[in-house]
Design a protein around this motif. Structure first.
Motif, PDB file in Angstrom:
ATOM      1  N   LYS A 101       0.837  -1.189   0.000  1.00  0.00           N
ATOM      2  CA  LYS A 101       0.000   0.000   0.000  1.00  0.00           C
ATOM      3  C   LYS A 101       0.881   1.252   0.000  1.00  0.00           C
ATOM      4  CE  LYS A 101      -3.682   0.024   2.631  1.00  0.00           C
ATOM      5  NZ  LYS A 101      -4.568   0.139   3.818  1.00  0.00           N
ATOM      6  N   GLY A 102       0.449   2.273  -0.715  1.00  0.00           N
ATOM      7  CA  GLY A 102       1.215   3.515  -0.777  1.00  0.00           C
ATOM      8  C   GLY A 102       0.359   4.659  -1.248  1.00  0.00           C
ATOM      9  N   ASP A 103       1.009   5.731  -1.670  1.00  0.00           N
ATOM     10  CA  ASP A 103       0.307   6.952  -2.074  1.00  0.00           C
ATOM     11  C   ASP A 103       0.184   7.093  -3.584  1.00  0.00           C
ATOM     12  OD1 ASP A 103       0.078   7.706   0.610  1.00  0.00           O
ATOM     13  OD2 ASP A 103       2.059   8.661   0.596  1.00  0.00           O
ATOM     14  N   THR A 104       0.746   6.135  -4.344  1.00  0.00           N
ATOM     15  CA  THR A 104       0.671   6.225  -5.803  1.00  0.00           C
ATOM     16  C   THR A 104      -0.691   5.739  -6.277  1.00  0.00           C
ATOM     17  OG1 THR A 104       3.059   5.852  -6.007  1.00  0.00           O
ATOM     18  CG2 THR A 104       1.708   5.478  -7.967  1.00  0.00           C
ATOM     19  N   ARG A 105      -1.430   6.610  -6.951  1.00  0.00           N
ATOM     20  CA  ARG A 105      -2.784   6.289  -7.411  1.00  0.00           C
ATOM     21  C   ARG A 105      -2.735   5.634  -8.786  1.00  0.00           C
ATOM     22  NH1 ARG A 105      -7.197   8.354 -10.276  1.00  0.00           N
ATOM     23  NH2 ARG A 105      -9.227   8.162  -9.184  1.00  0.00           N
ATOM     24  N   ILE A 106      -3.301   4.443  -8.880  1.00  0.00           N
ATOM     25  CA  ILE A 106      -3.369   3.700 -10.134  1.00  0.00           C
ATOM     26  C   ILE A 106      -4.828   3.598 -10.554  1.00  0.00           C
ATOM     27  CG2 ILE A 106      -2.832   1.540 -11.311  1.00  0.00           C
ATOM     28  CD1 ILE A 106      -0.366   2.977 -10.280  1.00  0.00           C
ATOM     29  N   GLU A 107      -5.136   3.978 -11.772  1.00  0.00           N
ATOM     30  CA  GLU A 107      -6.505   3.875 -12.284  1.00  0.00           C
ATOM     31  C   GLU A 107      -6.511   2.955 -13.496  1.00  0.00           C
ATOM     32  OE1 GLU A 107     -10.302   6.666 -13.704  1.00  0.00           O
ATOM     33  OE2 GLU A 107      -8.393   7.576 -13.086  1.00  0.00           O
ATOM     34  N   LEU A 108      -7.371   1.944 -13.438  1.00  0.00           N
ATOM     35  CA  LEU A 108      -7.449   0.953 -14.497  1.00  0.00           C
ATOM     36  C   LEU A 108      -8.849   0.908 -15.085  1.00  0.00           C
ATOM     37  CD1 LEU A 108      -5.615  -2.019 -12.709  1.00  0.00           C
ATOM     38  CD2 LEU A 108      -4.600  -0.262 -14.170  1.00  0.00           C
ATOM     39  N   ALA A 109      -8.934   0.826 -16.406  1.00  0.00           N
ATOM     40  CA  ALA A 109     -10.201   0.599 -17.096  1.00  0.00           C
ATOM     41  C   ALA A 109     -10.296  -0.889 -17.415  1.00  0.00           C
ATOM     42  CB  ALA A 109     -10.268   1.428 -18.374  1.00  0.00           C
ATOM     43  N   VAL A 110     -11.383  -1.519 -16.994  1.00  0.00           N
ATOM     44  CA  VAL A 110     -11.527  -2.967 -17.101  1.00  0.00           C
ATOM     45  C   VAL A 110     -12.761  -3.299 -17.933  1.00  0.00           C
ATOM     46  CG1 VAL A 110     -11.699  -5.120 -15.803  1.00  0.00           C
ATOM     47  CG2 VAL A 110     -10.522  -3.151 -14.786  1.00  0.00           C
ATOM     48  N   THR A 111     -12.587  -4.137 -18.950  1.00  0.00           N
ATOM     49  CA  THR A 111     -13.716  -4.528 -19.783  1.00  0.00           C
ATOM     50  C   THR A 111     -14.552  -5.591 -19.073  1.00  0.00           C
ATOM     51  OG1 THR A 111     -12.580  -6.356 -20.888  1.00  0.00           O
ATOM     52  CG2 THR A 111     -12.262  -4.137 -21.815  1.00  0.00           C
ATOM     53  N   PRO A 112     -15.784  -5.832 -19.555  1.00  0.00           N
ATOM     54  CA  PRO A 112     -16.618  -6.878 -18.936  1.00  0.00           C
ATOM     55  C   PRO A 112     -15.946  -8.247 -18.936  1.00  0.00           C
ATOM     56  CG  PRO A 112     -17.962  -5.477 -20.355  1.00  0.00           C
ATOM     57  CD  PRO A 112     -16.532  -5.075 -20.587  1.00  0.00           C
ATOM     58  N   ALA A 113     -15.132  -8.550 -19.956  1.00  0.00           N
ATOM     59  CA  ALA A 113     -14.507  -9.876 -20.054  1.00  0.00           C
ATOM     60  C   ALA A 113     -13.529 -10.136 -18.921  1.00  0.00           C
ATOM     61  CB  ALA A 113     -13.795 -10.015 -21.397  1.00  0.00           C
ATOM     62  N   ALA A 114     -12.922  -9.080 -18.387  1.00  0.00           N
ATOM     63  CA  ALA A 114     -11.888  -9.255 -17.353  1.00  0.00           C
ATOM     64  C   ALA A 114     -12.348  -8.827 -15.970  1.00  0.00           C
ATOM     65  CB  ALA A 114     -10.636  -8.470 -17.735  1.00  0.00           C
ATOM     66  N   ARG A 115     -13.522  -8.248 -15.874  1.00  0.00           N
ATOM     67  CA  ARG A 115     -13.917  -7.632 -14.606  1.00  0.00           C
ATOM     68  C   ARG A 115     -13.963  -8.639 -13.449  1.00  0.00           C
ATOM     69  NH1 ARG A 115     -19.967  -5.833 -13.677  1.00  0.00           N
ATOM     70  NH2 ARG A 115     -20.037  -8.112 -13.630  1.00  0.00           N
ATOM     71  N   ASP A 116     -14.724  -9.715 -13.612  1.00  0.00           N
ATOM     72  CA  ASP A 116     -14.905 -10.650 -12.495  1.00  0.00           C
ATOM     73  C   ASP A 116     -13.578 -11.271 -12.070  1.00  0.00           C
ATOM     74  OD1 ASP A 116     -17.570 -10.078 -12.527  1.00  0.00           O
ATOM     75  OD2 ASP A 116     -18.164 -11.913 -13.585  1.00  0.00           O
ATOM     76  N   GLU A 117     -12.761 -11.617 -13.056  1.00  0.00           N
ATOM     77  CA  GLU A 117     -11.479 -12.246 -12.734  1.00  0.00           C
ATOM     78  C   GLU A 117     -10.554 -11.279 -12.007  1.00  0.00           C
ATOM     79  OE1 GLU A 117      -7.546 -13.625 -15.120  1.00  0.00           O
ATOM     80  OE2 GLU A 117      -9.471 -14.155 -16.032  1.00  0.00           O
ATOM     81  N   LEU A 118     -10.453 -10.062 -12.496  1.00  0.00           N
ATOM     82  CA  LEU A 118      -9.546  -9.091 -11.885  1.00  0.00           C
ATOM     83  C   LEU A 118      -9.984  -8.731 -10.471  1.00  0.00           C
ATOM     84  CD1 LEU A 118      -7.007  -7.439 -12.494  1.00  0.00           C
ATOM     85  CD2 LEU A 118      -8.498  -5.548 -13.147  1.00  0.00           C
ATOM     86  N   LEU A 119     -11.275  -8.645 -10.255  1.00  0.00           N
ATOM     87  CA  LEU A 119     -11.759  -8.252  -8.937  1.00  0.00           C
ATOM     88  C   LEU A 119     -11.645  -9.382  -7.920  1.00  0.00           C
ATOM     89  CD1 LEU A 119     -14.860  -6.023  -9.757  1.00  0.00           C
ATOM     90  CD2 LEU A 119     -12.499  -5.363  -9.279  1.00  0.00           C
ATOM     91  N   ARG A 120     -11.208 -10.563  -8.361  1.00  0.00           N
ATOM     92  CA  ARG A 120     -10.926 -11.622  -7.394  1.00  0.00           C
ATOM     93  C   ARG A 120      -9.598 -11.411  -6.695  1.00  0.00           C
ATOM     94  NH1 ARG A 120     -11.272 -17.340  -9.892  1.00  0.00           N
ATOM     95  NH2 ARG A 120     -10.406 -17.800  -7.827  1.00  0.00           N
ATOM     96  N   LEU A 121      -8.790 -10.467  -7.177  1.00  0.00           N
ATOM     97  CA  LEU A 121      -7.561 -10.133  -6.474  1.00  0.00           C
ATOM     98  C   LEU A 121      -7.909  -9.593  -5.091  1.00  0.00           C
ATOM     99  CD1 LEU A 121      -5.626  -8.321  -9.349  1.00  0.00           C
ATOM    100  CD2 LEU A 121      -5.132 -10.575  -8.415  1.00  0.00           C
ATOM    101  N   SER A 122      -6.987  -9.769  -4.147  1.00  0.00           N
ATOM    102  CA  SER A 122      -7.222  -9.288  -2.783  1.00  0.00           C
ATOM    103  C   SER A 122      -7.005  -7.782  -2.757  1.00  0.00           C
ATOM    104  CB  SER A 122      -6.271  -9.984  -1.799  1.00  0.00           C
ATOM    105  OG  SER A 122      -6.487 -11.376  -1.798  1.00  0.00           O
ATOM    106  N   LEU A 123      -8.086  -7.023  -2.836  1.00  0.00           N
ATOM    107  CA  LEU A 123      -7.989  -5.567  -2.860  1.00  0.00           C
ATOM    108  C   LEU A 123      -7.809  -5.016  -1.452  1.00  0.00           C
ATOM    109  CD1 LEU A 123     -10.831  -4.757  -5.429  1.00  0.00           C
ATOM    110  CD2 LEU A 123      -8.394  -5.099  -5.869  1.00  0.00           C
ATOM    111  N   LYS A 124      -7.219  -3.827  -1.371  1.00  0.00           N
ATOM    112  CA  LYS A 124      -7.045  -3.158  -0.093  1.00  0.00           C
ATOM    113  C   LYS A 124      -8.333  -2.420   0.282  1.00  0.00           C
ATOM    114  CE  LYS A 124      -2.674  -4.296  -0.242  1.00  0.00           C
ATOM    115  NZ  LYS A 124      -2.090  -5.337   0.623  1.00  0.00           N
ATOM    116  N   GLN A 125      -8.402  -2.031   1.549  1.00  0.00           N
ATOM    117  CA  GLN A 125      -9.599  -1.342   2.009  1.00  0.00           C
ATOM    118  C   GLN A 125      -9.780   0.009   1.326  1.00  0.00           C
ATOM    119  OE1 GLN A 125      -9.526  -1.129   6.287  1.00  0.00           O
ATOM    120  NE2 GLN A 125      -9.615  -3.352   6.555  1.00  0.00           N
ATOM    121  N   ASN A 126      -8.673   0.630   0.873  1.00  0.00           N
ATOM    122  CA  ASN A 126      -8.800   1.934   0.223  1.00  0.00           C
ATOM    123  C   ASN A 126      -8.930   1.831  -1.292  1.00  0.00           C
ATOM    124  OD1 ASN A 126      -6.203   1.125  -0.372  1.00  0.00           O
ATOM    125  ND2 ASN A 126      -5.212   3.034   0.260  1.00  0.00           N
ATOM    126  N   SER A 127      -9.042   0.607  -1.821  1.00  0.00           N
ATOM    127  CA  SER A 127      -9.278   0.454  -3.258  1.00  0.00           C
ATOM    128  C   SER A 127     -10.686   0.926  -3.605  1.00  0.00           C
ATOM    129  CB  SER A 127      -9.097  -1.010  -3.677  1.00  0.00           C
ATOM    130  OG  SER A 127      -7.800  -1.473  -3.391  1.00  0.00           O
TER     131      SER A 127
END
Length: 344
Positions: A227-253
């Motif tokens: 975790k840090g202060d660098t802001r990352i913004e990603l655009a995710v298509t429907p094909a990848a959304r469910d899979e990518l969101l299975r990653l362990s996200l942080k509380q501030n995501s």
């Protein structure tokens, strides 16, 4: 040594504990194996003394038959697995009511209390690396007897260091064991057992810190890791959304869903460099919106990869509409082995 089968069986147990009963087909789809493999896993778990009922019929499946506490004076991977199944490693056993009713002695309950305090199974995901360690017996004894250890371990830059540490507990995550330990006059740290080259018991004892819980410490450490202060913004298509969101996200995501099934994911990290291979693996389905440095680095990474294929003949088959697998193989690859590969 925790291998692929242990990892899958732990995932099966997590499903049974969270859902009551689960069809075999659901398990097979979840772990990418056939139903016969699931049936063999259930038989193996039953052989460890874990009672699982088989429910016939279209709505059948498997469920736990009940609880049967075991003697925890020693702890290997199979016994630890069984203790976890029975809820004795992630529930408060301080009052001992349930264990006393089951006829478990006060001495054994004290060992269980220590195990509950000092051993933790992180099941945020079920992936594994197939790596083990021969240090487990020595470490297990030191953790339960409050004995200091002398270790020789490898740092991130590959250098060897030696230290005398106070082992506070052990954590199973992703198929490998981690040690939570405190160097002299320092805060607890985590050590991967497969990075420890030598480990020796000492005759030094230490007072276990009052109120310390490995589970609580680990949860906090994992939340802060990366975790840090660098802001990352990603655009995710429907094909990848469910899979990518299975990653362990942080509380501030931050996740913003759209009606077309796409999403925008915002992460706050310490370094954006480690995201390059992950984002690139999704091809056109995940795009970095910012920061500009990440976009530039990703473009350079992809151009370098494309240059390796520029001599492909034009007569080769066209690229399919969907690039990559339709399941979670990519996500498995970023964490460890495919469940279809043989056990180590």
């Amino acid at each position: 040594m925790v291998n692929a089968a242990h990892a899958r069986q732990l995932g099966i147990i997590q499903m049974l504990r969270s859902r009551g009963h689960v069809p075999a087909r659901d398990m097979a789809e979840r772990f990418g194996v056939d139903i016969r493999t699931i049936q063999r896993d259930i038989t193996t778990l039953a052989g460890h003394g874990i009672q699982i009922d088989s429910l016939p019929g279209a709505k059948g499946g498997y469920r736990f038959a009940g609880e049967d506490p075991v003697h925890p004076a020693t702890l290997d991977s199979d016994q630890a697995l069984r203790l976890y199944v029975l809820g004795l490693l992630d529930t408060d056993t301080g009052d001992g009511d349930r264990l006393q009713a089951a006829g478990i002695s006060q001495n054994v309950r004290e060992v269980m209390r220590r195990i509950n305090q000092r051993f933790h199974f992180d099941t945020a995901d079920w992936y594994w690396t197939g790596q083990g360690s021969g240090h487990l017996p020595v470490l297990r004894t030191a953790v339960l007897t409050d004995n200091a250890l002398q270790i020789v371990f490898r740092t991130k830059n590959g250098q060897q260091e030696s230290a005398v540490i106070k082992p506070l507990g052990m954590v199973w995550k992703g198929g490998e064991w981690h040690m939570v330990a405190a160097p002299p006059n320092a805060e607890p740290q985590r050590y991967r057992l497969n990075l420890i080259d030598r480990i020796h018991p000492t005759d030094l004892t230490f007072p276990y810190p009052e109120g310390f819980s490995v589970s609580t410490w680990w949860t906090t450490a994992m939340e802060e890791f990366g975790k840090g202060d660098t802001r990352i913004e990603l655009a995710v298509t429907p094909a990848a959304r469910d899979e990518l969101l299975r990653l362990s996200l942080k509380q501030n995501s931050e996740v913003a869903h759209r009606e077309d099934g796409s999403a925008t994911l915002v992460l706050y990290v310490d370094r954006w460099e480690w995201l390059i291979p992950l984002i690139a693996s999704y091809g056109p389905d995940v795009t970095a919106i910012g920061p500009p440095e990440l976009r530039t680095a990703l473009a350079a990474h992809l151009r370098a990869a494309l240059a390796r294929y520029e001599d492909i003949p034009a007569s080769d088959p066209a690229v399919p509409a969907q690039v990559g697998p339709a399941d979670d193989s990519r996500l498995r690859a970023t964490h460890g082995q495919s469940p279809r590969s043989p056990s180590p």
